[in-house]
Design an enzyme around this catalytic site. Structure first.
Site, short mmCIF file in Angstrom:
data_model
loop_
_atom_site.label_atom_id
_atom_site.label_comp_id
_atom_site.label_asym_id
_atom_site.label_seq_id
_atom_site.Cartn_x
_atom_site.Cartn_y
_atom_site.Cartn_z
N CYS A 119 -13.76 -22.93 -77.04
CA CYS A 119 -12.54 -22.21 -77.42
C CYS A 119 -12.15 -22.71 -78.79
O CYS A 119 -12.23 -23.93 -79.04
CB CYS A 119 -11.42 -22.48 -76.41
SG CYS A 119 -9.79 -21.87 -76.92
N THR A 120 -11.76 -21.83 -79.67
CA THR A 120 -11.50 -22.24 -81.06
C THR A 120 -10.27 -23.15 -81.17
O THR A 120 -10.09 -23.81 -82.20
CB THR A 120 -11.33 -21.02 -81.98
OG1 THR A 120 -10.34 -20.14 -81.44
CG2 THR A 120 -12.65 -20.29 -82.12
N HIS A 121 -9.44 -23.20 -80.14
CA HIS A 121 -8.32 -24.14 -80.16
C HIS A 121 -8.79 -25.59 -79.97
O HIS A 121 -8.15 -26.51 -80.48
CB HIS A 121 -7.34 -23.82 -79.02
CG HIS A 121 -6.44 -22.65 -79.27
ND1 HIS A 121 -6.88 -21.35 -79.19
CD2 HIS A 121 -5.12 -22.59 -79.57
CE1 HIS A 121 -5.87 -20.54 -79.45
NE2 HIS A 121 -4.79 -21.27 -79.68
N CYS B 88 -12.04 -15.74 -81.56
CA CYS B 88 -11.55 -16.04 -80.21
C CYS B 88 -12.73 -15.88 -79.27
O CYS B 88 -13.32 -14.79 -79.20
CB CYS B 88 -10.43 -15.08 -79.84
SG CYS B 88 -9.93 -15.12 -78.10
N ASP C 97 -7.46 -14.13 -83.72
CA ASP C 97 -7.54 -14.97 -82.52
C ASP C 97 -6.29 -14.67 -81.70
O ASP C 97 -5.34 -14.05 -82.19
CB ASP C 97 -7.60 -16.45 -82.91
CG ASP C 97 -7.76 -17.38 -81.70
OD1 ASP C 97 -8.33 -16.95 -80.68
OD2 ASP C 97 -7.29 -18.53 -81.77
N TYR D 265 -5.51 -14.73 -73.90
CA TYR D 265 -6.41 -13.63 -73.54
C TYR D 265 -7.21 -13.94 -72.27
O TYR D 265 -7.70 -13.04 -71.61
CB TYR D 265 -7.39 -13.37 -74.68
CG TYR D 265 -6.83 -12.57 -75.85
CD1 TYR D 265 -5.48 -12.29 -75.96
CD2 TYR D 265 -7.69 -12.12 -76.84
CE1 TYR D 265 -4.98 -11.57 -77.04
CE2 TYR D 265 -7.21 -11.39 -77.92
CZ TYR D 265 -5.86 -11.12 -78.02
OH TYR D 265 -5.38 -10.40 -79.09
N GLY D 266 -7.37 -15.23 -71.97
CA GLY D 266 -8.30 -15.64 -70.92
C GLY D 266 -7.97 -15.13 -69.53
O GLY D 266 -8.84 -15.06 -68.67
#
Length: 251
Positions: free
Chosen positions: A181-183, A74, A11, A43-44
């Site tokens: 989003c994995t966050h 991610c 990620d 990354y976005g």
């Protein structure tokens, strides 16, 4: 490849720990290498070519470590680079996270929905194909610019301020929230505090199940009954991130 080789998970930061937690529930006997690319986070806001290059560097590291499968944990990297990586590395299975928007179509089609994701994910061709295929015409797409960074930082006050500023207007108007989003699952409680009672949709449990199916199909499941080992690598060598990562795993 053999059953004892590790599964690589990466990620742009520690957010993918939410994916690894789900994987551990169904694959507790595997060995894992988790790569947090905090040096290049987020990354976005990067171009497709930049994301391809970052992902390739990580994949090559995993290949050097003889990983038997790679999980893209991610959403932005998945949306931008999953197919690119599959085309370039045909001998290794890639399992990629994606926003759980299809689940809304399957389980809560007639209800108002908020998709929270990075700008890169929402603008990606892959997500737009998913969205237009399953659009319930009651969906708001919210690019949460900077939110993953704040979660990565772990500043609770900043998180509360951000959520109040960006979500308060949706309180009482939304039934479903897609955590794209994995966050974001790391602050699910805080999101609920602002929005009120909502149903969350998160793709991580389904990725975990798919990974299990892929490993079974390729006869790569490790069933030796040994507890999983987890190696954590952070591209910026941030010991604090490592500490927080393992704290979250134990929750």
């Amino acid at each position: 490849m053999n059953k004892n080789e590790a599964i690589g998970i990466f990620d742009s930061g520690i957010g993918g720990v939410t994916v690894l937690r789900e994987i551990l529930k169904v694959l507790p006997n595997e060995n894992y290498i988790y790569y947090s690319d905090s040096k290049n986070n987020p990354y976005g806001d990067k171009s497709d070519d930049q994301i391809h290059e970052l992902c390739e560097n990580i994949v090559n590291l995993f290949i050097e470590q003889k990983c038997k499968a790679i999980v893209i944990a991610c959403n932005t990297a998945s949306a931008k680079s999953a197919q690119y990586l599959r085309d370039r590395y045909r001998d290794i299975p890639f399992i990629a996270i994606e926003p759980a928007y299809k689940m809304v179509h399957d389980y809560a089609y007639n209800e108002s929905t908020l998709v929270m994701a990075t700008k890169g994910t929402i603008e990606s061709e892959k997500f737009n194909l998913l969205y237009h295929t399953y659009d319930n015409h009651k969906t708001i797409l919210l690019p949460c610019i900077g939110l993953a960074d704040i979660i990565e930082e772990g500043n609770e006050d900043k998180i509360k301020i951000y959520l109040k500023e960006h979500l308060e207007s949706y309180r009482g108007k939304i039934k479903n929230v897609v955590l794209g989003c994995t966050h974001y699952p790391l602050i699910q409680g805080e999101i609920q505090n602002v929005l009120g009672q909502v149903t969350f949709f998160n793709g991580a449990p389904y990725l975990a199940k798919h990974l299990q199916e892929v490993l079974e199909e390729k006869h790569l499941i490790n069933n030796k009954g040994m507890k999983a080992t987890i190696q954590f690598i952070d591209s910026s060598n941030d010991e604090q991130k490592k500490k927080r990562f393992f704290e979250i795993i134990k929750e």
